[in-house]
Design a protein around this motif. Structure first.
Motif, PDB file in Angstrom:
ATOM      1  N   MET A  65      23.366 -16.708 -12.306  1.00 19.50           N
ATOM      2  CA  MET A  65      22.376 -17.776 -12.212  1.00 19.50           C
ATOM      3  C   MET A  65      20.998 -17.230 -11.842  1.00 19.50           C
ATOM      4  SD  MET A  65      23.959 -20.755 -12.736  1.00 19.50           S
ATOM      5  CE  MET A  65      25.563 -21.563 -12.650  1.00 19.50           C
ATOM      6  N   ILE A  66      20.948 -16.374 -10.848  1.00 19.93           N
ATOM      7  CA  ILE A  66      19.670 -15.820 -10.398  1.00 19.93           C
ATOM      8  C   ILE A  66      19.023 -15.004 -11.503  1.00 19.93           C
ATOM      9  CG2 ILE A  66      18.652 -14.112  -8.829  1.00 19.93           C
ATOM     10  CD1 ILE A  66      20.556 -15.196  -6.672  1.00 19.93           C
ATOM     11  N   ASN A  67      19.817 -14.236 -12.227  1.00 17.34           N
ATOM     12  CA  ASN A  67      19.261 -13.455 -13.326  1.00 17.34           C
ATOM     13  C   ASN A  67      18.676 -14.352 -14.410  1.00 17.34           C
ATOM     14  OD1 ASN A  67      19.852 -10.994 -12.149  1.00 17.34           O
ATOM     15  ND2 ASN A  67      21.792 -10.735 -13.225  1.00 17.34           N
ATOM     16  N   GLU A  68      19.324 -15.486 -14.680  1.00 21.48           N
ATOM     17  CA  GLU A  68      18.807 -16.419 -15.669  1.00 21.48           C
ATOM     18  C   GLU A  68      17.466 -17.002 -15.225  1.00 21.48           C
ATOM     19  OE1 GLU A  68      20.239 -17.506 -18.889  1.00 21.48           O
ATOM     20  OE2 GLU A  68      20.945 -15.483 -18.414  1.00 21.48           O
ATOM     21  N   VAL A  69      17.369 -17.350 -13.969  1.00 24.45           N
ATOM     22  CA  VAL A  69      16.111 -17.898 -13.448  1.00 24.45           C
ATOM     23  C   VAL A  69      15.011 -16.841 -13.497  1.00 24.45           C
ATOM     24  CG1 VAL A  69      14.954 -18.845 -11.394  1.00 24.45           C
ATOM     25  CG2 VAL A  69      17.269 -19.603 -11.986  1.00 24.45           C
ATOM     26  N   ARG A  70      15.333 -15.634 -13.091  1.00 24.88           N
ATOM     27  CA  ARG A  70      14.344 -14.562 -13.098  1.00 24.88           C
ATOM     28  C   ARG A  70      13.883 -14.252 -14.534  1.00 24.88           C
ATOM     29  NH1 ARG A  70      13.665 -11.439  -8.555  1.00 24.88           N
ATOM     30  NH2 ARG A  70      13.042  -9.684  -9.879  1.00 24.88           N
ATOM     31  N   ARG A  71      14.824 -14.257 -15.460  1.00 24.14           N
ATOM     32  CA  ARG A  71      14.459 -13.994 -16.852  1.00 24.14           C
ATOM     33  C   ARG A  71      13.508 -15.066 -17.379  1.00 24.14           C
ATOM     34  NH1 ARG A  71      16.330 -15.750 -21.590  1.00 24.14           N
ATOM     35  NH2 ARG A  71      18.077 -16.846 -20.608  1.00 24.14           N
ATOM     36  N   ALA A  72      13.791 -16.327 -17.060  1.00 25.37           N
ATOM     37  CA  ALA A  72      12.922 -17.417 -17.518  1.00 25.37           C
ATOM     38  C   ALA A  72      11.536 -17.299 -16.903  1.00 25.37           C
ATOM     39  CB  ALA A  72      13.545 -18.764 -17.169  1.00 25.37           C
ATOM     40  N   ALA A  73      11.475 -16.889 -15.644  1.00 20.54           N
ATOM     41  CA  ALA A  73      10.178 -16.728 -14.990  1.00 20.54           C
ATOM     42  C   ALA A  73       9.354 -15.651 -15.695  1.00 20.54           C
ATOM     43  CB  ALA A  73      10.371 -16.380 -13.519  1.00 20.54           C
ATOM     44  N   ILE A  74       9.987 -14.531 -16.008  1.00 20.09           N
ATOM     45  CA  ILE A  74       9.288 -13.442 -16.684  1.00 20.09           C
ATOM     46  C   ILE A  74       8.776 -13.899 -18.048  1.00 20.09           C
ATOM     47  CG2 ILE A  74       9.571 -11.160 -17.724  1.00 20.09           C
ATOM     48  CD1 ILE A  74      11.586 -10.564 -15.440  1.00 20.09           C
ATOM     49  N   GLU A  75       9.619 -14.609 -18.794  1.00 24.27           N
ATOM     50  CA  GLU A  75       9.223 -15.084 -20.122  1.00 24.27           C
ATOM     51  C   GLU A  75       8.080 -16.091 -20.043  1.00 24.27           C
ATOM     52  OE1 GLU A  75      12.761 -16.532 -21.961  1.00 24.27           O
ATOM     53  OE2 GLU A  75      13.593 -14.524 -22.302  1.00 24.27           O
ATOM     54  N   ALA A  76       7.984 -16.794 -18.902  1.00 26.44           N
ATOM     55  CA  ALA A  76       6.901 -17.759 -18.716  1.00 26.44           C
ATOM     56  C   ALA A  76       5.647 -17.112 -18.135  1.00 26.44           C
ATOM     57  CB  ALA A  76       7.363 -18.896 -17.807  1.00 26.44           C
ATOM     58  N   GLY A  77       5.687 -15.795 -17.933  1.00 24.45           N
ATOM     59  CA  GLY A  77       4.532 -15.094 -17.391  1.00 24.45           C
ATOM     60  C   GLY A  77       4.388 -15.210 -15.893  1.00 24.45           C
ATOM     61  N   ARG A  78       5.485 -15.569 -15.223  1.00 23.17           N
ATOM     62  CA  ARG A  78       5.467 -15.696 -13.768  1.00 23.17           C
ATOM     63  C   ARG A  78       6.084 -14.455 -13.122  1.00 23.17           C
ATOM     64  NH1 ARG A  78       8.316 -20.558 -11.369  1.00 23.17           N
ATOM     65  NH2 ARG A  78       6.858 -20.187  -9.664  1.00 23.17           N
ATOM     66  N   ASP A  79       5.755 -14.255 -11.859  1.00 20.67           N
ATOM     67  CA  ASP A  79       6.367 -13.188 -11.080  1.00 20.67           C
ATOM     68  C   ASP A  79       7.685 -13.706 -10.508  1.00 20.67           C
ATOM     69  OD1 ASP A  79       7.141 -11.180  -9.394  1.00 20.67           O
ATOM     70  OD2 ASP A  79       5.387 -11.286  -8.077  1.00 20.67           O
ATOM     71  N   PRO A  80       8.835 -13.192 -10.942  1.00 19.96           N
ATOM     72  CA  PRO A  80      10.109 -13.712 -10.418  1.00 19.96           C
ATOM     73  C   PRO A  80      10.291 -13.459  -8.932  1.00 19.96           C
ATOM     74  CG  PRO A  80      10.474 -11.733 -11.714  1.00 19.96           C
ATOM     75  CD  PRO A  80       9.038 -12.113 -11.926  1.00 19.96           C
ATOM     76  N   ASP A  81       9.597 -12.465  -8.403  1.00 17.62           N
ATOM     77  CA  ASP A  81       9.707 -12.178  -6.978  1.00 17.62           C
ATOM     78  C   ASP A  81       8.999 -13.226  -6.120  1.00 17.62           C
ATOM     79  OD1 ASP A  81      11.187  -9.891  -7.455  1.00 17.62           O
ATOM     80  OD2 ASP A  81       9.419  -8.597  -7.556  1.00 17.62           O
ATOM     81  N   ALA A  82       8.217 -14.097  -6.766  1.00 16.46           N
ATOM     82  CA  ALA A  82       7.545 -15.162  -6.032  1.00 16.46           C
ATOM     83  C   ALA A  82       8.444 -16.379  -5.834  1.00 16.46           C
ATOM     84  CB  ALA A  82       6.267 -15.579  -6.763  1.00 16.46           C
ATOM     85  N   ILE A  83       9.631 -16.366  -6.461  1.00 19.11           N
ATOM     86  CA  ILE A  83      10.563 -17.493  -6.354  1.00 19.11           C
ATOM     87  C   ILE A  83      11.516 -17.243  -5.198  1.00 19.11           C
ATOM     88  CG2 ILE A  83      12.385 -18.797  -7.531  1.00 19.11           C
ATOM     89  CD1 ILE A  83      11.088 -17.945 -10.181  1.00 19.11           C
TER      90      ILE A  83
END
Length: 338
Positions: free
Chosen positions: A181-199
């Motif tokens: 689940m976490i990997n899916e969220v992080r992947r979506a953040a990256i694809e949206a141009g967001r920093d996944p470490d900010a979540i």
């Protein structure tokens, strides 16, 4: 790692407030409550009292939804509490479960959830937003700050969490499912141009300190039924082989419905289909040592907060053990002299 507790708003409200005070005394950073206005008392009234009687804990719903309140009303609640108590609120939100199903409603669409998050986050953080054709803001809330954390299981909801959520809430404590689940969220953040470490990644599950494992399982079996509601929706939408982990979908094969009158309650009568194996995977049960070991696993996959559901018959002892043993073991240790 931070720690929260999740409480039901059962009467008397003073009991909920007392548990929140006790949680703060033991080092918990967050106090969350269910938000289901027919099954339990109104949470935001209780949140105000919790904030008044504590000094540090963050407070919020676990979770609210876009259907039962106007989005601007929800945002106004957070902004008002922030003005009164110093930016100590956080908004957990999902599509809706018990709060909407009890009134024969349905969870909102992901499109509605996305729109609601934008409105609530914007207004509760002092910004202007577009709402139903008007540009609106709270002129009195310029200094308000409130993060919005998204609860999700399915692929599209996980993507939404990664795209717009300040935090992600996963309601089960299985490290293998959690990693996916976490990997899916992080992947979506990256694809949206967001920093996944900010979540902020938050895992929530029943937690029980004790020795009698079967009793702890029976006190926590309700959770498998609650999770099963969401899983049943996902299977209906994506199919059993719709890309979700088998450990999440296989166990609901014997599910025959759900009684919301017993939602979230230990000893309910409609969760016999939940096997012991799922309870052991989804919940954290056993000695303090057992809890520390599981929490270390969760920390290693990127979990920032564990929020424990406190719906069982050993509340005070579990809080005490966490405060004295578990939380210190998961916190960074600094030496007074080097």
């Amino acid at each position: 790692m931070d720690f929260g507790i999740v409480l039901q708003c059962d009467p008397p409200a003073a009991r909920t407030v007392a548990l929140a005070r006790q949680a703060e005394e033991y080092g918990f950073s967050h106090v969350w409550t269910f938000d289901s206005h027919l099954l339990w008392q109104e949470p935001y009234v209780i949140h105000s009292r919790i904030l008044a009687e504590t000094r540090r804990v963050m407070v919020g719903p676990f979770v609210t939804n876009p259907a039962t309140r106007d989005w601007t009303v929800t945002a106004s609640v957070f902004a008002t509490l922030n003005q009164m108590y110093g930016n100590r609120t956080v908004c957990g939100i999902g599509r809706g479960d018990s709060a909407v199903r009890v009134t024969n409603g349905k969870p909102t669409t992901l499109a509605e959830l996305r729109e609601a998050i934008a409105v609530i986050k914007g207004l509760a953080n002092g910004r202007q937003v577009d709402y139903r054709g008007s540009t609106v803001r709270f002129p009195w809330a310029a200094d308000s700050r409130c993060e919005v954390w998204v609860a999700a299981y399915g692929p599209k909801a996980l993507a939404l969490a990664g795209e717009v959520g300040d935090g992600y809430i996963l309601q089960l404590a299985d490290p293998d499912i959690g990693r996916w689940m976490i990997n899916e969220v992080r992947r979506a953040a990256i694809e949206a141009g967001r920093d996944p470490d900010a979540i902020t990644f938050c895992v929530a599950a029943p937690f029980y300190i004790g020795q009698e494992r079967q009793h702890m399982r029976d006190q926590s079996r309700w959770f498998g039924g609650m999770v099963g509601n969401h899983v049943a929706d996902l299977v209906a939408r994506y199919g059993k082989d719709g890309g979700l982990p088998a450990a999440l979908t296989d166990y609901i094969a014997g599910r025959q419905g759900y009684d919301y009158n017993e939602h979230g309650r230990a000893g309910n009568t409609h969760t016999d289909f939940v096997p012991d194996e799922i309870i052991d995977r989804f919940c954290i049960l056993g000695s303090a040592t057992d809890h520390i070991a599981r929490l270390q696993q969760l920390k290693e996959i990127g979990v920032h907060q564990f929020a424990g559901y406190l719906q069982h018959d050993n509340k005070e002892e579990t809080l005490r053990s966490y405060g004295e043993t578990v939380i210190p073991a998961l916190r960074e240790h600094l030496a007074a002299r080097s």
